[in-house]
Motif scaffolding. Structure first.
Motif, PDB file in Angstrom:
ATOM      1  N   ALA A  49     -18.616  33.509  -6.454  1.00  0.00           N
ATOM      2  CA  ALA A  49     -18.166  35.039  -6.038  1.00  0.00           C
ATOM      3  C   ALA A  49     -19.337  35.757  -5.321  1.00  0.00           C
ATOM      4  O   ALA A  49     -19.263  36.757  -4.413  1.00  0.00           O
ATOM      5  N   LEU A  50     -20.663  35.720  -5.742  1.00  0.00           N
ATOM      6  CA  LEU A  50     -21.901  36.102  -4.930  1.00  0.00           C
ATOM      7  C   LEU A  50     -21.951  35.652  -3.614  1.00  0.00           C
ATOM      8  O   LEU A  50     -22.147  36.418  -2.403  1.00  0.00           O
ATOM      9  N   VAL A  51     -21.672  34.321  -3.257  1.00  0.00           N
ATOM     10  CA  VAL A  51     -21.443  33.904  -1.896  1.00  0.00           C
ATOM     11  C   VAL A  51     -20.755  34.531  -1.246  1.00  0.00           C
ATOM     12  O   VAL A  51     -20.766  34.763   0.102  1.00  0.00           O
TER      13      VAL A  51
ATOM     14  N   SER B 128     -27.792  34.045 -15.612  1.00  0.00           N
ATOM     15  CA  SER B 128     -27.581  35.046 -14.569  1.00  0.00           C
ATOM     16  C   SER B 128     -28.738  34.733 -13.682  1.00  0.00           C
ATOM     17  O   SER B 128     -28.316  34.960 -12.400  1.00  0.00           O
ATOM     18  N   GLU B 129     -29.737  34.575 -14.061  1.00  0.00           N
ATOM     19  CA  GLU B 129     -31.184  34.408 -13.243  1.00  0.00           C
ATOM     20  C   GLU B 129     -30.918  33.223 -12.255  1.00  0.00           C
ATOM     21  O   GLU B 129     -31.048  33.023 -11.090  1.00  0.00           O
ATOM     22  N   VAL B 130     -30.388  32.102 -12.816  1.00  0.00           N
ATOM     23  CA  VAL B 130     -30.299  30.698 -12.341  1.00  0.00           C
ATOM     24  C   VAL B 130     -29.185  30.906 -11.218  1.00  0.00           C
ATOM     25  O   VAL B 130     -29.338  30.290 -10.187  1.00  0.00           O
ATOM     26  N   VAL B 131     -28.122  31.732 -11.504  1.00  0.00           N
ATOM     27  CA  VAL B 131     -27.020  31.883 -10.689  1.00  0.00           C
ATOM     28  C   VAL B 131     -27.587  32.643  -9.319  1.00  0.00           C
ATOM     29  O   VAL B 131     -27.025  32.323  -8.271  1.00  0.00           O
ATOM     30  N   TYR B 132     -28.284  33.802  -9.777  1.00  0.00           N
ATOM     31  CA  TYR B 132     -28.880  34.418  -8.571  1.00  0.00           C
ATOM     32  C   TYR B 132     -29.548  33.764  -7.546  1.00  0.00           C
ATOM     33  O   TYR B 132     -29.768  33.811  -6.314  1.00  0.00           O
TER      34      TYR B 132
ATOM     35  N   GLY C 163     -18.306  29.992 -11.036  1.00  0.00           N
ATOM     36  CA  GLY C 163     -17.384  31.065 -10.614  1.00  0.00           C
ATOM     37  C   GLY C 163     -18.290  32.384 -10.241  1.00  0.00           C
ATOM     38  O   GLY C 163     -18.118  32.785  -9.168  1.00  0.00           O
ATOM     39  N   MET C 164     -19.393  32.561 -11.028  1.00  0.00           N
ATOM     40  CA  MET C 164     -20.326  33.659 -10.505  1.00  0.00           C
ATOM     41  C   MET C 164     -21.043  33.238  -9.270  1.00  0.00           C
ATOM     42  O   MET C 164     -21.163  34.150  -8.482  1.00  0.00           O
TER      43      MET C 164
ATOM     44  N   GLU D 229     -13.642  41.984  -8.952  1.00  0.00           N
ATOM     45  CA  GLU D 229     -12.411  41.794  -8.341  1.00  0.00           C
ATOM     46  C   GLU D 229     -11.997  40.235  -7.969  1.00  0.00           C
ATOM     47  O   GLU D 229     -11.018  39.616  -8.515  1.00  0.00           O
ATOM     48  N   ARG D 230     -13.118  39.614  -7.469  1.00  0.00           N
ATOM     49  CA  ARG D 230     -13.044  38.313  -7.261  1.00  0.00           C
ATOM     50  C   ARG D 230     -13.095  37.378  -8.651  1.00  0.00           C
ATOM     51  O   ARG D 230     -12.613  36.362  -8.496  1.00  0.00           O
ATOM     52  N   LEU D 231     -13.558  38.012  -9.520  1.00  0.00           N
ATOM     53  CA  LEU D 231     -13.937  37.061 -10.768  1.00  0.00           C
ATOM     54  C   LEU D 231     -12.672  37.486 -11.874  1.00  0.00           C
ATOM     55  O   LEU D 231     -12.640  36.506 -12.828  1.00  0.00           O
TER      56      LEU D 231
END
Length: 228
Positions: free
Chosen positions: A107-109, A155-159, A103-104, A81-83
């Motif tokens: 959204a996670l934060v 994805s791993e860097v963003v996580y 953006g990812m 929804e956020r993305l």
């Protein structure tokens, strides 16, 4: 004609109409997630969702297993929804990497610490921007394999950036700076370079920006090598 003593014209006794038994509410993962999102995150459980829907607990458990999977589904729904409004440019792969990754992270934060329970990468909630990013990479000439590996790495860097952001207190740099300072003080004589380097501090966002620059440079070098 019906006779008033309860018998019919043919002599048979009239039978009262049977009440229809309503069908149990139709369950799906979507309806379960919608109900779960209406609950307080701390109180979220399979039983609480079942109570909210008015069904048996095992009916909900059949679809989602347990609480961990339920929380994961809720987080992924919120991420999607956020993305949804995020527009990743597909004609500039370098900018696409930055827009999608930032953006990812945002959204996670915004989903809070519970988002860190999602360990799959790339995550289901990221499918929209992930698709756009893959389009940008493949249009730029990267193979499907290279694009997929780049997405998994991002994805791993963003996580990691999300984890550091959620663990870092406002106004501070890296998480656990006090512990790092303690280790540095004890190791100052044996590891002077380590101590000097980690006297510097940076924010999770700065670390993400650095990681993205390194990844972009690596992809550029890889593509140039393949062209030769």
């Amino acid at each position: 004609m019906t006779i008033t003593d309860g018998s019919t014209e043919s002599g048979r006794t009239a039978q009262p109409a049977r009440a229809r038994i309503g069908r149990p509410p139709k369950l799906s993962r979507d309806s379960i997630v919608a109900a779960a999102r209406g609950l307080d995150r701390a109180q979220m459980s399979v039983t609480a969702v079942a109570d909210a829907l008015g069904v048996a607990r095992n009916a909900v458990a059949y679809h989602v297993g347990g609480r961990d999977e339920l929380v994961a589904l809720v987080i992924e729904s919120e991420l999607e929804e956020r993305l949804a409004p995020l527009e990743v440019p597909v004609d500039d792969w370098r900018r696409a990497i930055k827009v999608a990754s930032e953006g990812m992270l945002d959204a996670l934060v915004a989903c809070g610490p519970a988002a860190l329970a999602i360990t799959r990468a790339p995550r289901t909630g990221f499918l929209g921007p992930s698709e756009q990013l893959l389009v940008a990479l493949t249009r730029a000439g990267f193979s499907d394999a290279a694009a997929g590996r780049a997405l998994a790495l991002l994805s791993e860097v963003v996580y990691a950036a999300a984890r550091y952001t959620l663990e870092t207190e406002p106004g501070h740099g890296r998480p656990r700076d006090e512990e790092l300072a303690s280790v540095s003080a004890a190791a100052a004589r044996r590891f002077p370079t380590f101590v000097r380097v980690f006297e510097e501090s940076w924010t999770p966002r700065e670390q993400l920006d650095f990681a993205l620059e390194v990844i972009i440079a690596g992809l550029e070098a890889s593509r140039a090598g393949a062209a030769d």
